[in-house]
Design an enzyme around this catalytic site. Structure first.
Site, PDB file in Angstrom:
ATOM      1  N   CYS A 128     -51.056  42.414  -3.087  1.00  0.00           N
ATOM      2  CA  CYS A 128     -49.641  42.673  -3.366  1.00  0.00           C
ATOM      3  C   CYS A 128     -48.919  41.329  -3.446  1.00  0.00           C
ATOM      4  CB  CYS A 128     -49.079  43.543  -2.238  1.00  0.00           C
ATOM      5  SG  CYS A 128     -47.333  43.886  -2.407  1.00  0.00           S
ATOM      6  N   CYS A 142     -34.654  48.657   2.229  1.00  0.00           N
ATOM      7  CA  CYS A 142     -35.660  47.590   2.034  1.00  0.00           C
ATOM      8  C   CYS A 142     -35.291  46.335   2.824  1.00  0.00           C
ATOM      9  CB  CYS A 142     -35.754  47.264   0.545  1.00  0.00           C
ATOM     10  SG  CYS A 142     -36.826  45.869   0.187  1.00  0.00           S
ATOM     11  N   CYS A 373     -44.922  48.147   2.728  1.00  0.00           N
ATOM     12  CA  CYS A 373     -43.881  48.094   1.694  1.00  0.00           C
ATOM     13  C   CYS A 373     -42.515  47.902   2.306  1.00  0.00           C
ATOM     14  CB  CYS A 373     -43.756  49.416   0.954  1.00  0.00           C
ATOM     15  SG  CYS A 373     -45.182  49.918   0.103  1.00  0.00           S
TER      16      CYS A 373
HETATM   17  N1  SAH Z   1     -38.503  45.197  -6.419  1.00  0.00           N
HETATM   18  C1  SAH Z   1     -39.526  46.048  -6.867  1.00  0.00           C
HETATM   19  C2  SAH Z   1     -40.878  45.738  -6.267  1.00  0.00           C
HETATM   20  C3  SAH Z   1     -40.938  45.405  -4.799  1.00  0.00           C
HETATM   21  S1  SAH Z   1     -40.625  46.707  -3.649  1.00  0.00           S
HETATM   22  C4  SAH Z   1     -39.145  47.488  -6.630  1.00  0.00           C
HETATM   23  O1  SAH Z   1     -38.165  47.746  -5.945  1.00  0.00           O
HETATM   24  O2  SAH Z   1     -39.840  48.356  -7.173  1.00  0.00           O
HETATM   25  C5  SAH Z   1     -42.135  47.678  -3.674  1.00  0.00           C
HETATM   26  C6  SAH Z   1     -41.921  49.146  -3.271  1.00  0.00           C
HETATM   27  O3  SAH Z   1     -41.676  49.259  -1.857  1.00  0.00           O
HETATM   28  C7  SAH Z   1     -40.740  49.787  -3.962  1.00  0.00           C
HETATM   29  O4  SAH Z   1     -41.047  51.080  -4.406  1.00  0.00           O
HETATM   30  C8  SAH Z   1     -39.738  49.840  -2.836  1.00  0.00           C
HETATM   31  O5  SAH Z   1     -38.759  50.781  -3.112  1.00  0.00           O
HETATM   32  C9  SAH Z   1     -40.602  50.168  -1.657  1.00  0.00           C
HETATM   33  N2  SAH Z   1     -39.962  49.924  -0.364  1.00  0.00           N
HETATM   34  C10 SAH Z   1     -39.013  49.028  -0.073  1.00  0.00           C
HETATM   35  N3  SAH Z   1     -38.682  49.101   1.242  1.00  0.00           N
HETATM   36  C11 SAH Z   1     -39.442  50.065   1.798  1.00  0.00           C
HETATM   37  C12 SAH Z   1     -39.581  50.579   3.131  1.00  0.00           C
HETATM   38  N4  SAH Z   1     -38.892  50.084   4.132  1.00  0.00           N
HETATM   39  N5  SAH Z   1     -40.479  51.565   3.343  1.00  0.00           N
HETATM   40  C13 SAH Z   1     -41.235  52.030   2.317  1.00  0.00           C
HETATM   41  N6  SAH Z   1     -41.167  51.569   1.050  1.00  0.00           N
HETATM   42  C14 SAH Z   1     -40.272  50.598   0.781  1.00  0.00           C
HETATM   43 FE1  SF4 Z   2     -34.806  46.862  -3.938  1.00  0.00          FE
HETATM   44 FE2  SF4 Z   2     -37.295  46.085  -4.619  1.00  0.00          FE
HETATM   45 FE3  SF4 Z   2     -35.361  44.245  -4.159  1.00  0.00          FE
HETATM   46 FE4  SF4 Z   2     -36.358  45.640  -2.124  1.00  0.00          FE
HETATM   47  S1  SF4 Z   2     -37.482  44.176  -3.391  1.00  0.00           S
HETATM   48  S2  SF4 Z   2     -34.181  45.213  -2.531  1.00  0.00           S
HETATM   49  S3  SF4 Z   2     -36.762  47.622  -3.085  1.00  0.00           S
HETATM   50  S4  SF4 Z   2     -35.399  45.773  -5.810  1.00  0.00           S
END
Ligand code: SAH
Ligand code: SF4
Length: 397
Positions: A128, A142, A373
């Site tokens: 990843c 996030c 994630c």
């Molecule tokens: N910015 C991109 C890729 C990175 S985040 C995006 O948002 O898709 C990768 C994945 O992890 C995304 O689906 C995001 O929504 C998820 N994610 C972020 N924070 C999380 C959390 N605390 N628990 C589970 N999934 C999460």
């Molecule tokens: Fe949203 Fe992806 Fe950025 Fe986290 S990394 S703030 S899920 S766009």
């Protein structure tokens, strides 16, 4: 959990010599011409260097025995093949590894730190990668979203995450036999790459594109485009370009089936609402039943996990070749959400399954080392002890 803080890779020295990692074949050719490689030899030398850098994981021009000694010296005087410095390497109880990597400032500002995670599974291993240091978006669930953007990573820094992981796992195809314990068809440990670490890859499009085209080049790292997934929170105008110019698998962080709720969870939705996002998915180049789009849906207790939400979700996706990935929410200190109860996640998954969608529930991996994630954050903002204890108590619950 174990922590191995060490400096096994050559640290990226502050040096004026530019790195060759991350240059495409044309730029690599130019770099060779600049140190006097004759025009008629350039293509052959590019192919040789490519093999050393990306198939064998060389970090030292001196080891490139298929090149003349003069050329090796000339390359060494002018260029480098650095790796990021490993600030920290953690191994989870479940085998997940997380590296905290430091890249030099390169131009302006201070050095930056990002995280890269390796997740071993039965028959495959997924790396990843991060695309940015922090994120400009601030999805409310996030952890990365709470860190403001420091800068984009360069193509070289994105590719270097793959090379470094291969170094640490002894997984360079041209250097090592298939590793012990590799259960994949190819015999390699890293079989898949996901752009799901820190940052929004479609807000760093050019560098992500260059890096992924290097990762899929058959003369080097050689990953199939079907084994690379780019995850976006929904940067609609860039989605067609991602399909046409990069051609990897697409994952979309949907997380809600209604605009009012998605506006709250993924604020980018106010700019690019669900209807526009799904329109871009329907026409994503190459989308088919064999190449489905993954819709990610984080399970937040009493927020988006009702049976009605599930029904709305399947209605919304009708007609799109889709997989739905249910992600149990991974907690972090101060997060305003809780993970849905397990039986609620299963009830939700039942509705989705009955509508004919595969809906694997993603097993949280590496939670004990905050590698799951949405838990990634740079060390410059690493947890204070009190926060870590609070988090451990949360995970133990
Ligand atoms: N910015 C991109 C890729 C990175 S985040 C995006 O948002 O898709 C990768 C994945 O992890 C995304 O689906 C995001 O929504 C998820 N994610 C972020 N924070 C999380 C959390 N605390 N628990 C589970 N999934 C999460
Ligand atoms: Fe949203 Fe992806 Fe950025 Fe986290 S990394 S703030 S899920 S766009």
């Amino acid at each position: 959990m174990t922590t191995l803080t060490e400096r096994a890779s050559p640290p990226a020295r502050a040096t004026a010599r530019p790195s060759l990692v991350g240059l495409d074949r044309v730029r690599l050719g130019r770099a060779l011409a600049e140190i006097g490689v004759p025009e008629r030899q350039v293509n052959m030398r590019v192919a040789q260097l490519w093999h050393w850098i990306y198939l064998r994981g060389a970090t030292d021009f001196g080891a490139m025995t298929s090149l003349s000694q003069d050329l090796r010296f000339a390359l060494d005087r002018a260029y480098t093949l650095p790796r990021p410095e490993i600030v920290d390497e953690q191994v989870s109880d479940d085998g997940t590894r997380k590296w905290l990597l430091r890249f030099p400032a390169g131009g302006a500002g201070r050095p930056v730190e990002v995280e890269t995670v390796y997740i071993p599974e039965e028959g495959r291993g997924t790396l990843c990668l991060s695309s940015q240091v922090g994120c400009t978006l601030s999805c409310t669930f996030c952890h990365t979203g709470t860190q403001t953007l420091a800068r984009n990573l360069t193509a070289g820094e994105i590719v270097a995450q793959i090379l470094l992981a291969r170094d640490r796992l002894d997984d360079h195809p041209g250097r090592s036999a298939p590793a012990n314990g590799a259960t994949s068809r190819t015999g390699r440990l890293i079989t898949n790459v996901v752009m799901m670490g820190m940052g929004e890859p479609l807000y760093n499009f050019d560098n992500v594109k260059d890096a992924l085209l290097i990762a899929t080049d058959g003369g080097g790292i050689g990953l199939s485009k079907r084994r690379i997934t780019l995850s976006t929170s929904g940067v609609v105008p860039m989605i067609p370009r991602a399909g046409a110019e990069i051609g990897v698998m697409l994952a979309v962080s949907l997380h809600a089936a209604r605009d009012d709720l998605r506006n709250e969870l993924v604020p980018l939705n106010r700019k690019y609402p669900i209807a526009d996002l799904l329109a871009a998915c329907r026409t994503y180049p190459g989308v088919s039943n064999a190449r489905r789009i993954t819709f990610e849906y984080v399970m937040l207790k009493d927020v988006n996990d009702g049976i009605d939400d599930a029904r709305q979700l399947v209605r919304l996706l009708a007609g799109i070749p889709a997989k739905i990935n249910l992600i149990p929410f991974n907690p972090w200190p101060g997060a305003p959400y809780e993970c849905s109860d397990w039986d609620q996640i299963e009830r939700f998954a039942d509705v989705v399954n009955r509508a004919g969608y595969a809906s694997p529930i993603r097993t949280p991996r590496g939670r004990d080392i905050l590698a799951a994630c949405g838990q990634l954050k740079s060390a410059s903002e690493r947890l204070r002890i009190r926060e870590r204890l609070a988090l451990e108590a949360m995970i133990a619950r």
